[in-house]
Design a protein around this motif. Structure first.
Motif, PDB file in Angstrom:
ATOM      1  N   GLY A 102       0.788  -1.335  -0.090  1.00 39.23           N
ATOM      2  CA  GLY A 102      -0.068  -0.038  -0.055  1.00 39.23           C
ATOM      3  C   GLY A 102       0.734   1.187   0.011  1.00 39.23           C
ATOM      4  N   VAL A 103       0.247   2.454  -0.205  1.00 33.55           N
ATOM      5  CA  VAL A 103       0.752   3.688  -0.302  1.00 33.55           C
ATOM      6  C   VAL A 103      -0.058   4.844   0.690  1.00 33.55           C
ATOM      7  N   ILE A 104       0.900   5.816   0.994  1.00 32.47           N
ATOM      8  CA  ILE A 104       0.287   6.758   1.560  1.00 32.47           C
ATOM      9  C   ILE A 104       0.680   8.308   1.041  1.00 32.47           C
ATOM     10  N   THR A 105      -0.017   9.198   0.912  1.00 34.57           N
ATOM     11  CA  THR A 105       0.313  10.621   0.238  1.00 34.57           C
ATOM     12  C   THR A 105       0.568  11.518   1.455  1.00 34.57           C
ATOM     13  N   LEU A 106       1.461  12.525   1.100  1.00 27.89           N
ATOM     14  CA  LEU A 106       2.013  13.331   2.294  1.00 27.89           C
ATOM     15  C   LEU A 106       1.876  14.760   1.629  1.00 27.89           C
ATOM     16  N   ALA A 107       2.036  15.457   2.907  1.00 22.84           N
ATOM     17  CA  ALA A 107       1.863  17.140   2.557  1.00 22.84           C
ATOM     18  C   ALA A 107       2.869  17.740   1.641  1.00 22.84           C
ATOM     19  N   ASP A 108       4.118  16.974   1.653  1.00 25.75           N
ATOM     20  CA  ASP A 108       5.283  17.712   1.003  1.00 25.75           C
ATOM     21  C   ASP A 108       5.480  17.187  -0.561  1.00 25.75           C
ATOM     22  N   GLY A 109       4.257  16.081  -1.036  1.00 22.72           N
ATOM     23  CA  GLY A 109       4.219  16.023  -2.261  1.00 22.72           C
ATOM     24  C   GLY A 109       4.900  14.475  -2.717  1.00 22.72           C
ATOM     25  N   ASN A 110       5.324  13.798  -1.665  1.00 30.65           N
ATOM     26  CA  ASN A 110       5.862  12.570  -1.811  1.00 30.65           C
ATOM     27  C   ASN A 110       4.937  11.569  -1.200  1.00 30.65           C
ATOM     28  N   CYS A 111       5.573  10.236  -1.021  1.00 27.40           N
ATOM     29  CA  CYS A 111       4.524   9.059  -0.711  1.00 27.40           C
ATOM     30  C   CYS A 111       5.214   8.299   0.207  1.00 27.40           C
ATOM     31  N   GLY A 112       4.771   7.173   1.055  1.00 24.79           N
ATOM     32  CA  GLY A 112       5.614   6.241   1.632  1.00 24.79           C
ATOM     33  C   GLY A 112       4.712   4.923   1.089  1.00 24.79           C
ATOM     34  N   ILE A 113       5.604   3.818   1.134  1.00 25.80           N
ATOM     35  CA  ILE A 113       5.189   2.641   0.630  1.00 25.80           C
ATOM     36  C   ILE A 113       5.102   1.472   1.856  1.00 25.80           C
ATOM     37  N   SER A 114       4.253   0.661   2.003  1.00 27.03           N
ATOM     38  CA  SER A 114       4.370  -0.468   2.882  1.00 27.03           C
ATOM     39  C   SER A 114       4.220  -1.771   2.074  1.00 27.03           C
ATOM     40  N   VAL A 115       5.028  -2.825   2.441  1.00 26.66           N
ATOM     41  CA  VAL A 115       5.089  -4.038   1.945  1.00 26.66           C
ATOM     42  C   VAL A 115       4.477  -5.080   2.909  1.00 26.66           C
ATOM     43  N   ASP A 116       4.280  -4.639   4.230  1.00 32.14           N
ATOM     44  CA  ASP A 116       3.909  -5.585   5.066  1.00 32.14           C
ATOM     45  C   ASP A 116       2.489  -5.220   5.977  1.00 32.14           C
ATOM     46  N   SER A 117       1.598  -5.198   5.161  1.00 30.01           N
ATOM     47  CA  SER A 117       0.047  -4.697   5.513  1.00 30.01           C
ATOM     48  C   SER A 117       0.066  -3.232   6.265  1.00 30.01           C
ATOM     49  N   GLY A 118       0.915  -2.438   6.367  1.00 31.65           N
ATOM     50  CA  GLY A 118       0.924  -1.218   6.887  1.00 31.65           C
ATOM     51  C   GLY A 118       1.503  -0.823   7.878  1.00 31.65           C
ATOM     52  N   LYS A 119       2.158  -1.992   8.422  1.00 33.19           N
ATOM     53  CA  LYS A 119       3.289  -1.968   9.804  1.00 33.19           C
ATOM     54  C   LYS A 119       4.054  -1.173   9.550  1.00 33.19           C
ATOM     55  N   VAL A 120       4.736  -0.820   8.417  1.00 32.20           N
ATOM     56  CA  VAL A 120       5.760   0.107   8.303  1.00 32.20           C
ATOM     57  C   VAL A 120       5.803   0.658   7.126  1.00 32.20           C
ATOM     58  N   PHE A 121       6.011   1.914   6.915  1.00 32.64           N
ATOM     59  CA  PHE A 121       6.437   2.553   5.622  1.00 32.64           C
ATOM     60  C   PHE A 121       7.656   3.183   5.493  1.00 32.64           C
ATOM     61  N   THR A 122       8.126   2.898   4.108  1.00 31.07           N
ATOM     62  CA  THR A 122       9.205   3.611   3.928  1.00 31.07           C
ATOM     63  C   THR A 122       9.277   4.717   2.971  1.00 31.07           C
ATOM     64  N   PRO A 123      10.176   5.881   2.998  1.00 31.33           N
ATOM     65  CA  PRO A 123       9.959   6.945   1.948  1.00 31.33           C
ATOM     66  C   PRO A 123       9.905   6.621   0.373  1.00 31.33           C
ATOM     67  N   LEU A 124       8.968   7.281  -0.345  1.00 25.11           N
ATOM     68  CA  LEU A 124       8.775   6.999  -1.600  1.00 25.11           C
ATOM     69  C   LEU A 124       8.713   8.497  -2.417  1.00 25.11           C
ATOM     70  N   PRO A 125       9.935   8.777  -2.910  1.00 34.72           N
ATOM     71  CA  PRO A 125       9.774   9.987  -3.585  1.00 34.72           C
ATOM     72  C   PRO A 125       9.127   9.938  -4.876  1.00 34.72           C
ATOM     73  N   THR A 126       8.516  11.029  -5.161  1.00 37.46           N
ATOM     74  CA  THR A 126       7.716  11.114  -6.353  1.00 37.46           C
ATOM     75  C   THR A 126       8.069  12.145  -7.486  1.00 37.46           C
ATOM     76  N   GLY A 127       9.067  12.903  -6.936  1.00 34.90           N
ATOM     77  CA  GLY A 127       9.448  14.183  -7.822  1.00 34.90           C
ATOM     78  C   GLY A 127       8.668  15.194  -8.060  1.00 34.90           C
ATOM     79  N   ASN A 128       7.692  15.330  -7.235  1.00 33.44           N
ATOM     80  CA  ASN A 128       6.559  16.292  -7.346  1.00 33.44           C
ATOM     81  C   ASN A 128       6.642  17.098  -5.990  1.00 33.44           C
ATOM     82  N   THR A 129       6.514  18.574  -6.058  1.00 34.34           N
ATOM     83  CA  THR A 129       6.320  19.352  -4.607  1.00 34.34           C
ATOM     84  C   THR A 129       5.150  19.695  -4.590  1.00 34.34           C
ATOM     85  N   GLU A 130       4.129  19.548  -5.214  1.00 35.01           N
ATOM     86  CA  GLU A 130       2.856  20.088  -4.820  1.00 35.01           C
ATOM     87  C   GLU A 130       2.137  18.944  -3.713  1.00 35.01           C
ATOM     88  N   PRO A 131       1.451  19.716  -2.554  1.00 32.20           N
ATOM     89  CA  PRO A 131       1.017  18.768  -1.694  1.00 32.20           C
ATOM     90  C   PRO A 131      -0.089  17.684  -2.213  1.00 32.20           C
TER      91      PRO A 131
END
Length: 457
Positions: free
Chosen positions: A184-213
């Protein structure tokens, strides 16, 4: 000639209890001017201080008295309870008072649930979900008493069965979407995301190259789409490893996305903006409103439902958007359907509306609670969850007949709650906070991730 200096006489003790009064009398004169501004021969005082009077004769000559000091005995400055947010079954608060009178003191605590205590530093256990008004009456050795009342002082909740997510951020999280029960994925106020591969227990940074929230996301196998402010749309075909922009043709802020399939979905935003998503491009549709749109749901047949401010409800038949009627005027934030007929909308002022006819009409299911709802999700026609301000979650397991109140354990606002197949759910919100939970219910057809960010699993 000036008159003789007047003498002030107190009509009682010059040390009084808070809430009491004493009358001060001046000698006779033609006119009077007290340092309080009063112009009468006597005054009644309740506040501590030094009082004087100037007496005038018929020639308007005046003489001022010596001051007389009035003391006010206030036996109670404040009281505190720690903590003020507690959770049953261990909802215990400790109380203490800041006394300012003359010891020893007598105490009478009333805890708001019928419980009382005469202890100086009591502890109290609450057993019911409620906002409790607490009062304390203190009487000191002089007989002076004071009561302080703190309305809705102790908030008692039951914990929502869930576990804290490690989101890797302190930023506000606007949306969450899982393409399957693990990824799964979460969206952030800095324009980037976070990704989880363990059902949402831990998310790691996921840069998008986007700066819009970013304000929302839908994640399907092979297609992730995120939306944001100023008409931002970005997508990825490799689980967020690379992101590419999609030209929206607008600078309106987007608020919600729903993807029914990798090539079909809708995006809604401010000032009535609605865009149809077709996989790698979007087209503008006419909503017929300038109200801000906050939530969107697309059915498997391509029909859709959008919600927004000022009781905006819009249904889509695959060709045009048509306004529907809400029985309550409130800002609607999210919409969710369990099948073609049964669904909910949620929003401000504690309102949840329910439909059993595909959104042609709506009826209140829950109203007037102290939560501004931001998100709702469903599991079949019986079970639904709604969340929003103050970290509160409401859940029904009987098709909206009754709603049970929970707290996630803190008071930050929650932006979205989403449940995937297998009963795994996620709640995200302010300050990087998130919770994941497991709930038992029969296997269902996913009803699509919607609201501020979402997708079908």
């Amino acid at each position: 000639p000036n008159p003789n200096a007047p003498v002030i006489t107190a009509g009682g003790a010059t040390s009084i209890c808070i809430g009491d009064a004493v009358t001060l009398f001046s000698d006779a004169a033609d006119s009077y001017l007290w340092n309080t501004g009063a112009t009468t021969a006597s005054i009644s005082v309740t506040a501590a201080g030094t009082y004087s009077v100037t007496n005038y004769n018929s020639f308007n000559c005046g003489t001022t008295s010596a001051g007389i000091t009035i003391a006010v005995n206030d036996p109670l400055a404040d009281f505190t309870g720690t903590p003020t947010l507690v959770f049953i079954p261990n909802a215990v608060t400790s109380f203490s008072a800041n006394t300012t009178g003359f010891a020893p003191y007598n105490y009478l605590w009333e805890f708001g649930d019928g419980g009382t205590s005469v202890s100086a530093t009591p502890t109290h256990t609450y057993n019911l979900v409620a906002f409790n008004t607490v009062s304390l009456t203190v009487t000191d050795n002089t007989g002076c008493s004071k009561m302080l009342v703190k309305p809705n002082y102790i908030q008692v909740e039951q914990l929502f069965p869930s576990t804290g997510m490690t989101t890797g951020t302190s930023l506000n999280i606007s949306g969450v979407s899982f393409q399957d029960p693990e990824i799964g994925v979460i969206t952030l106020a800095d324009g980037n995301c976070g990704i989880s591969v363990d059902s949402g227990k831990v998310f790691t940074p996921l840069p998008t190259g986007n700066t819009e929230p970013l304000t929302g996301v839908c994640a399907l196998p092979g297609k992730w789409v995120a939306i944001g402010k100023n008409g931002t749309i970005i997508h990825s075909i490799n689980n967020g490893a690379n992101w590419n922009p999609i030209v929206s043709g607008t600078t309106e802020d987007f608020n919600a996305i729903h993807c029914a399939t990798p090539t079909s979905g809708h995006i809604v935003g401010k000032n009535g903006a609605i865009h149809k998503f077709t996989g790698s491009a979007v087209t503008t549709e006419t909503s017929g409103t300038t109200e801000h749109l906050n939530g969107i749901y697309e059915f498997a047949n391509g029909n859709a439902y959008a919600v927004g401010d000022n009781q905006t409800l819009l249904s889509y038949n695959g060709a045009a958007w048509t306004p529907q009627t809400s029985p309550i005027n409130f800002n609607i934030k999210d919409v969710r359907f369990s099948d073609a007929l049964n669904g909910y909308v949620v929003g401000a002022n504690g309102n949840i509306l329910q439909t059993t006819n595909g959104g042609s009409s709506w009826a209140p299911s829950l109203t007037g609670v102290d939560v501004d709802f931001n998100s709702i999700d469903v599991a079949g026609t019986d079970t639904a969850w709604a969340t929003g301000s103050g970290g509160i979650v409401y859940k029904t397991v009987d098709n909206g007949s009754n709603w049970v109140r929970y707290s996630v354990g803190y008071t930050d606002d929650q932006s979205q709650l989403r449940v995937t197949k297998g009963g795994k759910g996620h709640i995200v919100g302010q300050n990087g906070n998130g919770r994941y939970f497991n709930d038992s219910f029969p296997t269902r057809r996913s009803s699509d991730q919607i609201g501020r960010a979402s997708c079908r699993e």
